[in-house]
Design an enzyme around this catalytic site. Structure first.
Site, mmCIF file in Angstrom:
data_model
loop_
_atom_site.group_PDB
_atom_site.id
_atom_site.type_symbol
_atom_site.label_atom_id
_atom_site.label_comp_id
_atom_site.label_asym_id
_atom_site.label_seq_id
_atom_site.Cartn_x
_atom_site.Cartn_y
_atom_site.Cartn_z
ATOM 1 N N TYR A 104 5.217 5.471 -7.889
ATOM 2 C CA TYR A 104 5.223 4.085 -8.359
ATOM 3 C C TYR A 104 6.665 3.653 -8.606
ATOM 4 O O TYR A 104 7.427 4.344 -9.289
ATOM 5 C CB TYR A 104 4.428 3.934 -9.662
ATOM 6 N N SER A 105 7.033 2.497 -8.059
ATOM 7 C CA SER A 105 8.359 1.945 -8.330
ATOM 8 C C SER A 105 8.473 1.606 -9.808
ATOM 9 O O SER A 105 7.546 1.048 -10.402
ATOM 10 C CB SER A 105 8.592 0.675 -7.497
ATOM 11 N N CYS A 129 9.944 -4.785 -0.538
ATOM 12 C CA CYS A 129 9.104 -3.851 -1.275
ATOM 13 C C CYS A 129 7.695 -4.427 -1.396
ATOM 14 O O CYS A 129 7.511 -5.597 -1.733
ATOM 15 C CB CYS A 129 9.677 -3.580 -2.663
ATOM 16 N N GLU A 131 11.257 -0.333 1.098
ATOM 17 C CA GLU A 131 10.354 0.630 0.457
ATOM 18 C C GLU A 131 8.957 0.013 0.464
ATOM 19 O O GLU A 131 8.638 -0.857 -0.350
ATOM 20 C CB GLU A 131 10.787 0.939 -0.977
ATOM 21 N N TYR A 146 4.539 0.770 1.124
ATOM 22 C CA TYR A 146 3.558 1.824 0.898
ATOM 23 C C TYR A 146 2.196 1.395 1.422
ATOM 24 O O TYR A 146 1.995 0.233 1.748
ATOM 25 C CB TYR A 146 3.473 2.156 -0.601
#
Length: 418
Positions: A195-196, A376, A416, A418
């Site tokens: 998790y960012s 992101c 980044e 996901y």
């Protein structure tokens, strides 16, 4: 002190103890009388277990303030907000009167002082201090829903107490190991979920002891019945969103270098593009740039945030970002893409790539001048964004592949997903 009316009250957030809730007690302020001073004195003394004499000093200090002040960036008009209640008296006593007094002093300034400033000393980011087989046991401080009732799904802001033992830099990630057994590997723990981190290295309480995550609860609905199937829900996201203050949590990391905020040029331009919870690292960036009084770093460039969500109720940290826009109009821009409420120029849903296209000429000029661009969010966002950038480049007579290669070579391109 004078007993005349207070034109604007102070919204004060005081960090006391490791277990803090986000419950806010709000008291209306009318013209200040001796009775009100005594009442506030009693509330502060009982709330924070202070000696009456010291509580009185704090009470008078608060009531003397003429400006709206707040750590949570939500200024209150004509009200007094005492926030961050401790969950136990024992934890409250761990913090001295000096800490409380310093917090009040910090809140009255335009930027918040941070500590320990030694967090600025390392020249390299901390990496993988704790690994899956030797994870760190932290504690949940608070879990707060941060979207409105009309948002599709639930997103929570989760504050974690690492007691200063798991330092990180803005743009890094924590790994979380949910409790229980891995169904694919009987007897083994669950895999790590990354998790960012959604806070600066100093955390939401500016003391270097907490980190925050922005987590959307992953819920699975059967396509045939339309009903939720709990057996297929996201294990880690539901664990985090269901956590209570004081619960233990296994953490790994920190990890990641690609999303670190370059600070060698304080006048640089940072273009930040996010969908949903992908805004997490940018919240950390922006608090560092605009909220915190960081030693030896004064930002004078441009931070430009593009955020794509479903609707207004889905906007994350909108109050913070809107305040930066108001307070720093020459250094911050904020553009939103609300797919279920807005239309793009072709009459379709407004996605973040449509906003990028809208400002494409300006974005490309900024990139030509050395701007950093960050992406992101869900990996599904990238194809549409890449297609848009490629089309704009071709319209400008440029090769997108060559331009992208140059951006990567110059370390201006940060992704980044996901």
């Amino acid at each position: 002190m004078s007993h005349s009316a207070v034109s604007q009250a102070a919204a004060v957030s005081v960090s006391i103890g490791n277990e803090r809730s986000l419950t806010r007690s709000v008291f209306k302020l009318c013209p200040v009388t001796f009775l009100e001073i005594c009442l506030l004195d009693f509330l502060i003394a009982s709330e924070f277990d202070l000696k009456p004499s010291f509580a009185c000093v704090v009470s008078i200090f608060i009531l003397q303030q003429n400006n709206s002040i707040s750590f949570n960036t939500k200024p209150w008009s004509s009200s007094l907000a005492l926030t961050q209640k401790t969950s136990t008296i024992r934890d409250a006593k761990r913090y001295s009167n000096t800490t409380l007094c310093m917090s009040v002093q910090q809140a009255s300034s335009s930027k918040v002082n941070v500590s320990p400033v030694e967090l600025e000393d390392p020249t390299d980011p901390p990496l993988n201090l704790y690994k899956p087989k030797d994870s760190y046991t932290a504690k949940i401080v608070s879990v707060e829903r941060v979207v409105g009732p009309k948002a599709p799904g639930e997103t929570c802001h989760i504050v974690i107490d690492h007691d200063g033992n798991l330092p990180y830099w803005e743009g890094q990630s924590y790994g979380v190991i949910p409790p229980g057994e891995n169904p694919k590997k009987p007897g083994a723990p669950h895999n790590v979920r990354l998790y960012s981190i959604a806070s600066t290295r100093y955390g939401d309480f500016f003391d270097g002891k907490t980190a925050s995550l922005c987590v959307r609860r992953a819920v699975y609905y059967d396509p045939e019945t339309g009903k939720e199937d709990p057996s297929k829900n996201g294990v880690c996201s539901n664990f985090l969103c269901d956590s209570k203050p004081g619960d233990k949590i296994q953490i790994t990391g920190p990890s990641g270098k690609v999303m670190l905020l370059p600070e060698n040029d304080p006048n640089a331009t940072h273009i930040m593009i996010a969908t949903g919870t992908g805004v997490a690292p940018y919240r950390g960036y922006l608090r560092r740039l605009f909220m915190e009084n960081v030693p030896n770093y004064k930002f004078g460039g441009l931070a430009w945030l593009f955020l794509g969500v479903a609707n207004t109720d889905s906007l994350l940290y909108d109050d913070e970002f809107s305040k930066y826009l108001k307070d720093h109009p020459d250094h911050f821009r904020f553009d939103k893409a609300l797919s279920r409420e807005e239309k793009n120029k072709k009459g379709g849903k407004m996605y973040v790539q449509d906003k990028i296209e809208e400002y494409s000429d300006e974005i490309f000029k900024l990139l030509d001048n050395g701007a950093h661009i960050y992406f992101c969010g869900l990996k599904g966002m990238m194809p549409g964004i890449q297609d848009t950038l490629k089309r704009v480049a071709e319209e400008r007579g440029e090769s997108w592949d060559a331009k992208l290669s140059q951006l990567r070579k110059n370390k201006q391109w940060h992704v980044e997903v996901y």
